[in-house]
Design an enzyme around this catalytic site. Structure first.
Site, mmCIF file in Angstrom:
data_model
loop_
_atom_site.group_PDB
_atom_site.id
_atom_site.type_symbol
_atom_site.label_atom_id
_atom_site.label_comp_id
_atom_site.label_asym_id
_atom_site.label_seq_id
_atom_site.Cartn_x
_atom_site.Cartn_y
_atom_site.Cartn_z
ATOM 1 C CG LEU A 119 -30.435 -22.708 -57.273
ATOM 2 C CD1 LEU A 119 -30.183 -23.798 -56.240
ATOM 3 C CD2 LEU A 119 -29.119 -22.168 -57.796
ATOM 4 C CE LYS A 120 -32.989 -26.226 -66.666
ATOM 5 N NZ LYS A 120 -32.888 -27.659 -66.257
ATOM 6 C CG HIS A 121 -32.596 -28.238 -59.038
ATOM 7 N ND1 HIS A 121 -32.089 -28.856 -57.905
ATOM 8 C CD2 HIS A 121 -33.110 -27.059 -58.614
ATOM 9 C CE1 HIS A 121 -32.297 -28.089 -56.860
ATOM 10 N NE2 HIS A 121 -32.913 -26.987 -57.258
#
Length: 1077
Positions: A119-121
């Site tokens: 995931l790309k926070h």
């Protein structure tokens, strides 16, 4: 990453060999957090006390003047450098996204690699190397960003360890310092400005762990990161692994089906279903950040990663959170809200709040306490002195090599040196310590550096977030070796012989090892790119310019036509709303969600389509009262993403120019590119550009006042005209004006550019520049006074040349194509020309260097003024002499003028009548996948129907009043539909994408409302293709007002005698390509 015995330091202060009894991954019992060998650290109090650093006489000596100004380099001067913090190198894929995806699938399918997705926070880069090593943002330290990062990280320890937190914080700091390590994190908070959604909680997620003590930075694999984080109870990211062809193709298909509407919950659910391994993050994105998901990061990792990950997950279960329910003290938002005086007050409160066990030393923020010493840079000469000094070890040799190369090649980067307050106690006049920040200003630097790495395999990478401790000292060779040894450096003497380091081939062993792709979601991009990043255009240039901006962005992304229409409607309404509310006062981008989120919430409530468009809205966290105070309007130097248009995303499309509209022909070129001569030829060309529209030419050198406003006035006066804008249009500011002009005067624009190979950072090569200078200096009586009589003609050409700096040829052409839909090239140089002669190359490079010196000191001041006036006069004279001496060469390498005119006229005629096809190298579906199907040949199906009609009177009667030639244009067997069967059902067919699938047609079913052919699907590679539909079929016809999905009821209607079934015996065998639609 090799599996088996290896050395890692994940939990104790001593190195621990990691292995299992089977030679696999380490046993959990090998990890301990005992502070054996650690220096005693006083804990138990949360109050931070800044450490005393050196004597007052040492400090006064340090602040007498810029540090390093009086330091002279001689044959006893040595340099030692220690990398303190780095993040992953930024590798620019030279291949298109689709080519990268294809290569990834190929590698996984052949068992060569595994695809890892995380995931790309949505936050900011934060790097932590311990309280001695320092805390860093992307390109800075000692500011509010790093203070917030330290506070949030320290609070994570309290949440995880409870009563043990202070002890563990001190152990962690000592562990990082002893083992020379850096932990990189995504810092997600609501106090540092808005991204896509204000997070519900403030937190960090570890994204990289780096060992820095062995010379070249060594990054942990993801399984090792998880083991490290679970040992220290640090937050980890959600990770998925795809190790088979079926899973990896399903992943990309799932993304393509979700990327225009995807939010965190359905995205994570879909990936969980198609992945071979799913490792949930310790922070649930939905609970801590919200549903708006920035994107995914996919990269190629070792084929053995899946096996290694399974072993790590077995040996290191998720740790408990012992601080939950405890009083953790004031939270980040409370502290920021209570300290609103200035940035310094907030920093001090945050550092005191985190406690002395985690942050005992505040000197990076406040120096010795006498003032904001961090803002005082070291002397500018330090970098040069660092390069001139003898390297005391191998690491310093490699760091010097990086810095020297970037300076020699004039990469867009700065090397900023600051006082190192951690080393004040050892400061003397012959022993100086600095912190160096390698700040890359443009992504083009990373791309150019990659090319250099291919030519020089031993070159160390250029890292994102690059911080180095530098020590300049004077000593003999023996003393330097002793100092280096005490500092745990691998020693290398001045003769180049390493005593502890065996040099191996560094750099990239295989470009496949660096395959990575970022996949973002439209629900995030509409907030950040279309709303937030568009605010300046909206308030400065108005709604028309804003509309051009967001349409260009969507076109660049390849957004589906339906979504473009929906977004345009919403964004126009947003522009009207926010302009009406704020007037001429611009909404701040740092708090834009205070206005955007309520607007999006009410917009989403209107109907389900709007809800899908927006994704999620309504969970607004008010931040105005606790927003961090950031003085000087700075950010963490790179937080807002700059859009670079890759040529690979140029959509192949026909840009039709209505004949009632006009055309603006403009020239992103330079003086001497022959645009005025070309405009005269176009005006006098028989038949114009192939239609009856009048042609008018507006020469910039003859127009007084604002040129582009004059073009607007003429366009309004003659809206159907083809306007030749005979003026150089060298930058994006001018291009935006032309876009606005097109919108306001109903015109299309066609850029005409001189053809050139360009350089790594400029769309025009030195050969082209030489020809432009040669032409200009042959002119006489030029209307713009830029000719042989001009004393500073060379300087003016260099000024134009540098207006294009920062874009290579591919980026330059791609942006023009994306903005205007077409591109016309003016042939300039012969392909078989000889290389540029040495004297010509030298005089041009000398002029470029002089231009950089001049502009760095004087900005846009004329060359005849300022401290370099004599140098300019001398250079201008020698330039003329050199060009004159190479006149035969410069004349010979140019293509004939008549040939150039003919080529340009042909291209312009094509563009003016709408026949221009935008160059594109690939077919790509960007996220508008709705269903998977097998397409069948319509001609053969029509022949089948004709044959059935001849043999069966019922079929003949049914078909006689139906024009199947007209109504049956496409035919397919639907396999799965996103809304009926789910994303993963559609994505599961990715493994068969573009494969030929056999299909048997076994019966014709029809009623008065619909007709369809029953289909039986065959196999691909011995694996039978199954449809998710209970009754696979090919829809042939539906009555007016009847939806195609009603054909699914035909089997039921036959059983009720409400429809007819005609067997096809033997079945007719066809085949078709499986694809997504």
């Amino acid at each position: 990453m090799a599996i088996g015995e290896r050395t890692a330091n994940l939990g104790s202060l001593a190195e621990v060999p990691l292995k299992t009894s089977k030679g696999g991954v380490l046993q959990a019992k090998s990890y301990g957090t005992a502070a054996a060998g650690a220096s005693t650290v006083e804990v138990g109090t949360a109050e931070a006390v800044s450490a005393e650093k050196g004597s007052s006489s040492g400090l006064s000596k340090m602040f007498r003047g810029p540090l390093g100004a009086d330091f002279a380099v001689d044959n006893k001067t040595y340099a030692m450098s220690q990398i303190r913090a780095t993040f992953y190198p930024k590798f620019e894929n030279e291949k298109s996204d689709q080519e990268v995806r294809t290569r990834m699938i190929e590698m996984v399918s052949n068992g060569l690699a595994t695809l890892e997705v995380s995931l790309k926070h949505s936050g900011s880069l934060f790097m932590y190397a311990g309280h001695e090593g320092g805390a860093y943002a992307k390109n800075s330290f000692g500011n509010i960003y790093t203070a917030v990062g330290v506070f949030v990280t320290g609070r994570m320890f309290r949440e995880a360890w409870g009563a043990e937190a202070f002890v563990k914080q001190a152990e962690f700091n000592n562990f990082l310092e002893t083992n020379r390590m850096c932990v990189s994190m995504e810092l997600v908070t609501a106090v540092l400005g808005d991204h896509g959604q204000r997070p519900l909680e403030d937190y960090v997620v570890v994204t990289a762990v780096t060992e820095l003590g062995g010379g070249k930075p060594k990054f942990y694999s993801t399984p090792d990161i998880i083991a490290f984080c679970r040992q220290w109870r640090l937050p980890t990211n959600h990770v998925w692994l795809f190790s088979t062809r079926k899973s990896v193709t399903s992943f990309f298909a799932a993304y393509d089906a979700l990327c225009e509407e995807g939010i965190a919950t359905p995205v994570c659910k879909a990936l969980d279903e198609v992945a071979d391994i799913s490792v949930p993050g310790s922070k649930d994105h939905v609970k801590v950040q919200g549903e708006i998901l920035e994107g995914l990061v996919a990269r190629i990792v070792s084929h053995d990663s899946s096996k290694y990950m399974e072993e790590v997950l077995k040996d290191f279960p998720p740790p408990p959170l012992e601080g939950v329910g405890h009083d953790l003290g004031p939270a980040l938002r409370d502290i920021c809200a209570a300290n609103r005086a200035d940035e310094k007050q907030q920093i001090k409160a945050l550092l005191q709040g985190v406690g002395a066990s985690f942050c005992p030393d505040h000197s990076d923020w406040f120096g010795d306490g006498s003032g904001d010493a961090h803002s005082r840079s070291a002397d500018r000469s330090v970098v040069s002195k660092f390069l001139q000094a003898y390297p005391a070890d191998y690491s310093t040799t490699k760091v010097q090599e990086v810095v020297r190369l970037m300076r020699e090649k004039r990469f867009p980067a700065a090397f900023k040196c600051y006082y190192n307050f951690h080393k004040i106690s050892s400061l003397t006049s012959d022993n100086l310590h600095f912190k160096m920040v390698i700040h890359v200003h443009s992504d083009s630097a990373f791309r150019r550096y990659q090319k250099e790495m291919r030519y020089k395999p031993g070159l160390w990478p250029l890292y994102r977030g690059f911080f180095v401790d530098v020590n300049l000292l004077k000593a003999d060779n023996e003393k330097v070796a002793d100092v280096a040894k005490n500092d745990n450096f691998p020693v290398k003497n001045v003769n180049g012989n390493s005593s502890t380091w065996t040099s191996v081939t560094d750099g990239l062993a295989d470009e496949d090892a660096n395959l990575m792709i970022k996949l973002k979601f439209l629900t995030y991009k509409l907030r950040t790119f279309l709303i937030r990043n568009g605010l300046s255009t909206l308030f400065k240039d108005g709604p028309a310019a804003y509309k051009s901006y967001y349409l260009r962005q969507m076109k660049t992304w390849g957004t589906s036509a339906a979504k473009q229409r929906e977004l345009s409607k919403m964004l126009d309404e947003w522009a009207s709303y926010i302009r009406r509310k704020y007037g001429s006062k611009k909404l701040s981008s740092s708090i834009y969600l205070s206005e955007a989120e309520p607007f999006l919430e009410q917009y989403a409530r209107r109907n389900p389509e709007n809800q899908a468009l927006i994704g999620s809205a309504g969970n607004l966290v008010r931040s105005e009262d606790f927003l961090a105070i950031i003085e000087g309007g700075r950010d963490e130097e790179g937080d807002l993403e700059r859009t670079i248009v890759p040529s690979s995303q140029s959509p192949t499309m026909m840009d039709v120019v209505p004949k009632d509209n006009g055309v603006i022909v403009f020239f992103p070129g330079m003086p001497g590119c022959a645009k005025s001569a070309l405009c005269k030829e176009i005006q006098s060309a028989p038949g114009g550009l192939g239609d009856d529209r009048p042609i008018q030419s507006l020469m910039g050198d003859l127009i007084k006042g604002k040129y582009w406003q004059k073009v607007v006035d003429e366009r309004k006066r003659k809206p159907r005209a083809i306007t030749l804008a005979d003026k150089n249009a060298p930058n994006e500011e001018v291009w935006r004006q032309i876009e606005n002009m097109c919108h306001s005067t109903r015109a299309s624009a066609v850029p005409v550019v001189p053809e050139s190979e360009g350089t790594d950072s400029n769309p025009f090569s030195l050969d082209a520049l030489a020809v432009f200078l040669f032409r200009v200096l042959k002119r006489v009586n030029h209307p713009g006074n830029l000719d042989k009589a001009s004393p500073n003609a060379g300087y003016v050409l260099l000024m134009f040349y540098h207006l294009y700096e920062g874009k290579n040829r591919r980026e330059f052409e791609s942006e023009l194509i994306e903005r205007f839909g077409s591109l016309v090239k003016m042939p300039l140089l012969k392909a078989d020309r000889k290389p540029l002669p040495g004297p010509l190359k030298y005089i041009l490079e000398e002029g470029i260097n002089l231009y950089k010196l001049h502009t760095n000191r004087h900005g846009r001041l004329e060359s005849t003024k300022g401290s370099y006036a004599k140098e300019w006069t001398n250079w201008e004279k020698r330039l003329r002499d050199t060009l004159s001496g190479n006149a035969d060469y410069l004349t010979a390498i140019q293509v004939p003028f008549d040939f150039m005119v003919k080529q340009v006229l042909e291209q312009l005629k094509t563009a003016a009548k709408g026949g221009f096809v935008t160059p594109g190298s690939e077919k790509r579906k960007f996220g508008n996948i709705v269903f998977a199907a097998v397409a069948l040949p319509v001609t053969e199906i029509r022949s089948l129907l004709d044959d059935l009609a001849q043999k069966n009177p019922k079929v003949e009667s049914f078909l006689k009043d139906k024009d199947m030639q007209k109504s049956l244009q496409k035919a397919h067997v639907t396999l799965a539909h996103k809304r009926s069967h789910g994303v993963t059902a559609v994505a599961s067919y990715g493994v068969y994408l573009q494969r030929n699938v056999p299909v048997d047609l076994t019966a014709l079913l029809f009623s008065y409302e619909s007709a369809a052919l029953e289909a039986r699907l065959g196999s691909v590679d011995v694996e039978k293709v199954e449809s998710k539909n209970a009754w696979p079929h090919v829809t042939l016809w539906t009555a007016e007002g009847v939806a195609a999905k009603e054909t699914n009821r035909l089997v039921e209607l036959v059983s009720e005698n409400k429809a007819t079934r005609v067997e096809i015996d033997p079945p007719v065998s066809l085949s078709g390509i499986l694809d997504f639609y």
